[in-house]
Scaffold this motif. Sequence first.
Motif, PDB file in Angstrom:
ATOM      1  N   ALA A  52     -54.453   2.186  13.095  1.00 53.39           N
ATOM      2  CA  ALA A  52     -54.308   2.783  14.429  1.00 53.39           C
ATOM      3  C   ALA A  52     -55.164   1.974  15.380  1.00 53.39           C
TER       4      ALA A  52
ATOM      5  N   SER B 268     -55.235   8.248  16.443  1.00 53.90           N
ATOM      6  CA  SER B 268     -53.976   8.892  16.051  1.00 53.90           C
ATOM      7  C   SER B 268     -53.941  10.342  16.483  1.00 53.90           C
TER       8      SER B 268
ATOM      9  N   ASP C 201     -49.171  11.221  13.639  1.00 58.21           N
ATOM     10  CA  ASP C 201     -49.473   9.931  13.015  1.00 58.21           C
ATOM     11  C   ASP C 201     -50.313  10.119  11.750  1.00 58.21           C
TER      12      ASP C 201
ATOM     13  N   PHE D  23     -50.060   2.139  14.818  1.00 60.71           N
ATOM     14  CA  PHE D  23     -49.918   3.186  15.819  1.00 60.71           C
ATOM     15  C   PHE D  23     -50.792   2.756  16.987  1.00 60.71           C
TER      16      PHE D  23
ATOM     17  N   GLY E  83     -52.443   3.963  20.326  1.00 58.34           N
ATOM     18  CA  GLY E  83     -52.766   5.242  20.969  1.00 58.34           C
ATOM     19  C   GLY E  83     -53.091   5.094  22.444  1.00 58.34           C
TER      20      GLY E  83
ATOM     21  N   ASP F 185     -46.508  11.049  18.863  1.00 53.68           N
ATOM     22  CA  ASP F 185     -47.620  11.692  19.562  1.00 53.68           C
ATOM     23  C   ASP F 185     -47.630  11.189  21.006  1.00 53.68           C
TER      24      ASP F 185
ATOM     25  N   LEU G  24     -45.423   3.852  17.683  1.00 52.62           N
ATOM     26  CA  LEU G  24     -45.530   3.314  16.332  1.00 52.62           C
ATOM     27  C   LEU G  24     -44.683   2.046  16.271  1.00 52.62           C
TER      28      LEU G  24
END
Length: 231
Positions: free
Chosen positions: A18, A36, A40, A184, A186, A220, A224
């Motif tokens: 992440a 995350s 995730d 991921f 964020g 989220d 991704l």
Amino acid sequence: MPDNQYNPTRPFVFINAAMSADGKIATIERRQTRISGSLDFDRMDELRASSDAIMVGIGTILSDNPSLTVKSPQRREKRRAGGRDENPVRIVVDSLARTPIDADIFKKGDGRRIIAVSKSAPQERVEEISKLADIITAGETGVELKRLLTELKARGINRLMVEGGATLNWGLISQGLVDEIYTFIGNIIIGGRTAPTLADGEGCKGGFCRLALISCEKLDDGILVKWKVLN
Ligand SMILES: NC(=O)c1ccc[n+]([C@@H]2O[C@H](COP(=O)([O-])OP(=O)(O)OC[C@H]3O[C@@H](n4cnc5c(N)ncnc54)[C@H](O)[C@@H]3O)[C@@H](O)[C@H]2O)c1
Ligand SMILES: Nc1nc(=O)c(N)c(NC[C@H](O)[C@H](O)[C@H](O)COP(=O)(O)O)[nH]1
């Protein structure tokens, strides 16, 4: 999800990480930061449950103290029903055998652990850790990753999840030992010149590692991204 069982010399290897919108995986103090969201973390749990083993570097053990266990009881039960341990084999790349004996990978969850060391690791530390984990010795001063992966394949590990950190990711990528990378990204900026990124180490001097995009989706409050490594 593919397994490169056609590769007789090493497992199928994928990195999952992440990172912040500015590409950092932790702060300059190497403190863990929640990047995350819950979806995730659940996706990561499914990846753990579907893997034969999870590998991290000693830097990650010392800064985050992760347990690397499967969190969902249903997923643990499914693994047991399939005749496997409820957690994947937990592996630390640890040249000098610095993994603390009270680390969460030893204290939490059932299943095997492997600590990969080099010949430079102090014998008394290796003996202490060998009461809690299998030891693989590969390399003189640092862990020779290619040799380690060959040994893991020989021990029946066909699908290996790598959960960082920045130095181990670089080591594996730069030696052409990674098949896929999942990041991921964020919705935060962490910043900091020396904050770890997805891959640190020496950096490419020529010939970059090329990737092919597999997919990209909203998850989220971030995205991704899945890449295939072309090498
Ligand atoms: N956001 C995320 O997804 C995520 C995941 C994991 C770790 N992290 C962060 O990453 C940071 C830790 O990364 P790091 O770079 O300090 O440590 P690391 O976890 O990558 O471990 C690196 C260490 O592994 C050992 N090693 C032995 N042989 C090696 C080899 N051949 N190649 C590479 N390493 C070898 C060395 O001692 C090296 O210093 C922490 O701040 C942690 O919070 C973030
Ligand atoms: N995927 C992910 N998202 C994040 O926001 C974050 N901070 C990490 N950080 C890496 C950390 O080392 C581990 O991935 C676990 O989050 C530790 O927890 P466990 O006890 O192993 O479940 N990883």
